[in-house]
Design a protein around this motif. Structure first.
Motif, PDB file in Angstrom:
ATOM      1  N   SER A  92     -97.391   6.364  95.493  1.00  0.00           N
ATOM      2  CA  SER A  92     -96.379   5.341  95.736  1.00  0.00           C
ATOM      3  C   SER A  92     -95.819   5.433  97.147  1.00  0.00           C
ATOM      4  CB  SER A  92     -95.248   5.458  94.710  1.00  0.00           C
ATOM      5  OG  SER A  92     -94.542   6.687  94.864  1.00  0.00           O
ATOM      6  N   GLU A  93     -95.734   6.656  97.674  1.00  0.00           N
ATOM      7  CA  GLU A  93     -95.260   6.833  99.045  1.00  0.00           C
ATOM      8  C   GLU A  93     -96.257   6.220 100.036  1.00  0.00           C
ATOM      9  OE1 GLU A  93     -93.777  10.401 102.082  1.00  0.00           O
ATOM     10  OE2 GLU A  93     -94.783  10.886 100.189  1.00  0.00           O
ATOM     11  N   TYR A  94     -97.540   6.474  99.811  1.00  0.00           N
ATOM     12  CA  TYR A  94     -98.565   5.879 100.659  1.00  0.00           C
ATOM     13  C   TYR A  94     -98.540   4.358 100.562  1.00  0.00           C
ATOM     14  CZ  TYR A  94    -100.639  10.538 101.211  1.00  0.00           C
ATOM     15  OH  TYR A  94    -100.858  11.859 101.520  1.00  0.00           O
ATOM     16  N   LEU A  95     -98.321   3.849  99.343  1.00  0.00           N
ATOM     17  CA  LEU A  95     -98.260   2.401  99.154  1.00  0.00           C
ATOM     18  C   LEU A  95     -97.089   1.802  99.919  1.00  0.00           C
ATOM     19  CD1 LEU A  95     -99.218  -0.213  97.801  1.00  0.00           C
ATOM     20  CD2 LEU A  95     -97.862   0.423  95.785  1.00  0.00           C
ATOM     21  N   LEU A  96     -95.935   2.476  99.881  1.00  0.00           N
ATOM     22  CA  LEU A  96     -94.776   1.990 100.617  1.00  0.00           C
ATOM     23  C   LEU A  96     -95.040   1.954 102.117  1.00  0.00           C
ATOM     24  CD1 LEU A  96     -91.609   3.533  98.889  1.00  0.00           C
ATOM     25  CD2 LEU A  96     -92.068   1.114  99.313  1.00  0.00           C
ATOM     26  N   TYR A  97     -95.641   3.017 102.626  1.00  0.00           N
ATOM     27  CA  TYR A  97     -95.965   3.051 104.053  1.00  0.00           C
ATOM     28  C   TYR A  97     -96.916   1.904 104.411  1.00  0.00           C
ATOM     29  CZ  TYR A  97     -93.856   7.654 104.882  1.00  0.00           C
ATOM     30  OH  TYR A  97     -92.967   8.697 105.030  1.00  0.00           O
ATOM     31  N   GLY A  98     -97.937   1.709 103.573  1.00  0.00           N
ATOM     32  CA  GLY A  98     -98.893   0.643 103.845  1.00  0.00           C
ATOM     33  C   GLY A  98     -98.246  -0.733 103.832  1.00  0.00           C
ATOM     34  N   LEU A  99     -97.374  -0.963 102.850  1.00  0.00           N
ATOM     35  CA  LEU A  99     -96.703  -2.263 102.757  1.00  0.00           C
ATOM     36  C   LEU A  99     -95.760  -2.495 103.933  1.00  0.00           C
ATOM     37  CD1 LEU A  99     -95.910  -2.371  98.930  1.00  0.00           C
ATOM     38  CD2 LEU A  99     -97.535  -3.814 100.173  1.00  0.00           C
ATOM     39  N   LEU A 100     -95.088  -1.444 104.386  1.00  0.00           N
ATOM     40  CA  LEU A 100     -94.157  -1.590 105.508  1.00  0.00           C
ATOM     41  C   LEU A 100     -94.886  -1.834 106.822  1.00  0.00           C
ATOM     42  CD1 LEU A 100     -91.543   1.169 104.614  1.00  0.00           C
ATOM     43  CD2 LEU A 100     -91.245  -1.305 104.488  1.00  0.00           C
ATOM     44  N   VAL A 101     -96.188  -1.557 106.848  1.00  0.00           N
ATOM     45  CA  VAL A 101     -96.992  -1.894 108.023  1.00  0.00           C
ATOM     46  C   VAL A 101     -97.563  -3.306 107.893  1.00  0.00           C
ATOM     47  CG1 VAL A 101     -99.104  -1.346 109.303  1.00  0.00           C
ATOM     48  CG2 VAL A 101     -97.572   0.488 108.600  1.00  0.00           C
ATOM     49  N   ILE A 102     -98.166  -3.590 106.742  1.00  0.00           N
ATOM     50  CA  ILE A 102     -98.888  -4.853 106.597  1.00  0.00           C
ATOM     51  C   ILE A 102     -97.957  -6.048 106.413  1.00  0.00           C
ATOM     52  CG2 ILE A 102     -99.163  -4.799 104.074  1.00  0.00           C
ATOM     53  CD1 ILE A 102    -102.062  -5.750 104.568  1.00  0.00           C
ATOM     54  N   GLN A 103     -96.780  -5.841 105.824  1.00  0.00           N
ATOM     55  CA  GLN A 103     -95.869  -6.967 105.600  1.00  0.00           C
ATOM     56  C   GLN A 103     -95.370  -7.582 106.911  1.00  0.00           C
ATOM     57  OE1 GLN A 103     -95.348  -8.861 103.351  1.00  0.00           O
ATOM     58  NE2 GLN A 103     -93.266  -9.599 103.199  1.00  0.00           N
ATOM     59  N   PRO A 104     -94.889  -6.795 107.878  1.00  0.00           N
ATOM     60  CA  PRO A 104     -94.517  -7.409 109.160  1.00  0.00           C
ATOM     61  C   PRO A 104     -95.717  -8.030 109.889  1.00  0.00           C
ATOM     62  CG  PRO A 104     -93.522  -5.241 108.950  1.00  0.00           C
ATOM     63  CD  PRO A 104     -94.508  -5.371 107.837  1.00  0.00           C
ATOM     64  N   LEU A 105     -96.901  -7.432 109.737  1.00  0.00           N
ATOM     65  CA  LEU A 105     -98.076  -7.981 110.403  1.00  0.00           C
ATOM     66  C   LEU A 105     -98.465  -9.348 109.838  1.00  0.00           C
ATOM     67  CD1 LEU A 105    -100.357  -4.824 110.839  1.00  0.00           C
ATOM     68  CD2 LEU A 105     -99.029  -6.035 112.587  1.00  0.00           C
ATOM     69  N   THR A 106     -98.349  -9.522 108.518  1.00  0.00           N
ATOM     70  CA  THR A 106     -98.659 -10.833 107.942  1.00  0.00           C
ATOM     71  C   THR A 106     -97.627 -11.875 108.362  1.00  0.00           C
ATOM     72  OG1 THR A 106     -97.485 -10.248 105.894  1.00  0.00           O
ATOM     73  CG2 THR A 106     -99.868  -9.879 105.947  1.00  0.00           C
ATOM     74  N   GLY A 107     -96.356 -11.443 108.498  1.00  0.00           N
ATOM     75  CA  GLY A 107     -95.341 -12.366 109.001  1.00  0.00           C
ATOM     76  C   GLY A 107     -95.605 -12.755 110.444  1.00  0.00           C
ATOM     77  N   TRP A 108     -96.031 -11.788 111.231  1.00  0.00           N
ATOM     78  CA  TRP A 108     -96.387 -12.039 112.630  1.00  0.00           C
ATOM     79  C   TRP A 108     -97.552 -13.023 112.718  1.00  0.00           C
ATOM     80  CZ3 TRP A 108     -97.226  -7.335 116.437  1.00  0.00           C
ATOM     81  CH2 TRP A 108     -97.387  -7.816 117.746  1.00  0.00           C
ATOM     82  N   ALA A 109     -98.570 -12.794 111.894  1.00  0.00           N
ATOM     83  CA  ALA A 109     -99.728 -13.692 111.883  1.00  0.00           C
ATOM     84  C   ALA A 109     -99.348 -15.088 111.393  1.00  0.00           C
ATOM     85  CB  ALA A 109    -100.826 -13.101 110.994  1.00  0.00           C
ATOM     86  N   MET A 110     -98.463 -15.157 110.416  1.00  0.00           N
ATOM     87  CA  MET A 110     -98.047 -16.444 109.864  1.00  0.00           C
ATOM     88  C   MET A 110     -97.348 -17.293 110.924  1.00  0.00           C
ATOM     89  SD  MET A 110     -95.397 -17.148 106.713  1.00  0.00           S
ATOM     90  CE  MET A 110     -94.017 -16.482 107.654  1.00  0.00           C
ATOM     91  N   LEU A 111     -96.393 -16.696 111.630  1.00  0.00           N
ATOM     92  CA  LEU A 111     -95.676 -17.440 112.652  1.00  0.00           C
ATOM     93  C   LEU A 111     -96.599 -17.830 113.806  1.00  0.00           C
ATOM     94  CD1 LEU A 111     -92.303 -15.477 112.792  1.00  0.00           C
ATOM     95  CD2 LEU A 111     -92.743 -17.680 111.709  1.00  0.00           C
ATOM     96  N   SER A 112     -97.494 -16.937 114.172  1.00  0.00           N
ATOM     97  CA  SER A 112     -98.426 -17.240 115.251  1.00  0.00           C
ATOM     98  C   SER A 112     -99.353 -18.392 114.868  1.00  0.00           C
ATOM     99  CB  SER A 112     -99.259 -16.000 115.602  1.00  0.00           C
ATOM    100  OG  SER A 112     -98.444 -14.949 116.074  1.00  0.00           O
ATOM    101  N   ALA A 113     -99.898 -18.339 113.651  1.00  0.00           N
ATOM    102  CA  ALA A 113    -100.803 -19.398 113.198  1.00  0.00           C
ATOM    103  C   ALA A 113    -100.076 -20.721 113.023  1.00  0.00           C
ATOM    104  CB  ALA A 113    -101.465 -18.984 111.890  1.00  0.00           C
ATOM    105  N   GLY A 114     -98.772 -20.658 112.746  1.00  0.00           N
ATOM    106  CA  GLY A 114     -97.995 -21.884 112.601  1.00  0.00           C
ATOM    107  C   GLY A 114     -97.515 -22.454 113.921  1.00  0.00           C
TER     108      GLY A 114
END
Length: 207
Positions: A92-114
């Motif tokens: 669960s700790e690894y999952l949290l770390y992964g989500l805290l990396v990928i979640q901002p990146l998907t937001g970054w990609a979303m705004l850029s693509a928009g």
């Protein structure tokens, strides 16, 4: 040669604890802001002006935190945690770390693509990741929403597990990450599970 478990620290390093609690506050605030953003239009732009730089700060801090954890020694888990629970906690700790990396990146990609500018502060902008593309925008928006729900449930499960250890098991699990000063290391008897200590006490009375 394996390290002696008794040489492991009682608490996480101060840098680990500071980053942990700072990010906990930031993540809770980010989840609340994100939930309000999708339910209101009046304050959407105001909330987004906070949501975007906060997401960038979380991404930067989680990278620092991962590096910090790699160089800092980890305290031994309490005796009340069995092997299966330890593996689940680590996963669960690894999952949290992964989500805290990928979640901002998907937001970054979303705004850029928009085609939206990613403003951190005044004239400080983040570069565009993908070129504006409606299909990439729709896909990254769906991913950002899905990862947000997964982050919320993982974060809630993590807090619930900690509360169970603190309020029910009373095994002082929180002491390892507590920002306040904790008592000295317990004796071997008091560090054992409560059920084992009760059996020992009964046996001593019978003797």
């Amino acid at each position: 040669m394996t390290a002696d478990p008794t040489d492991r620290p009682l608490r996480f390093a101060a840098t680990v604890r500071v980053l942990h609690w700072a990010m906990a506050v930031m993540v809770i605030a980010q989840l609340l802001i994100g939930a309000v953003m999708v339910t209101t239009l009046d304050r959407y732009h105001l909330l987004r002006s906070v949501h975007v730089p906060l997401g960038a700060a979380i991404l930067a801090l989680v990278i620092v935190r991962i590096g910090n954890r790699l160089v800092c020694r980890t305290p031994a888990p309490p005796a009340s945690m069995g092997p299966v629970e330890r593996r689940v906690a680590t996963a669960s700790e690894y999952l949290l770390y992964g989500l805290l990396v990928i979640q901002p990146l998907t937001g970054w990609a979303m705004l850029s693509a928009g085609g939206y500018p990613i403003i951190l502060y005044q004239h400080l902008h983040l570069p565009t990741l993908p070129a504006p593309d409606p299909r990439v925008y729709a896909l990254s928006r769906q991913a950002h929403t899905a990862f947000a729900y997964l982050l919320f449930f993982t974060f809630t499960a993590h807090m619930s597990a900690v509360l169970f250890h603190v309020l029910v098991l009373n095994d002082r699990l929180l002491d390892r990450m507590a920002p306040w000063r904790t008592r000295r290391k317990s004796s071997p008897t008091t560090s054992r599970p409560a059920s084992a200590r009760i059996v020992d006490d009964v046996a001593a009375e019978q003797d």
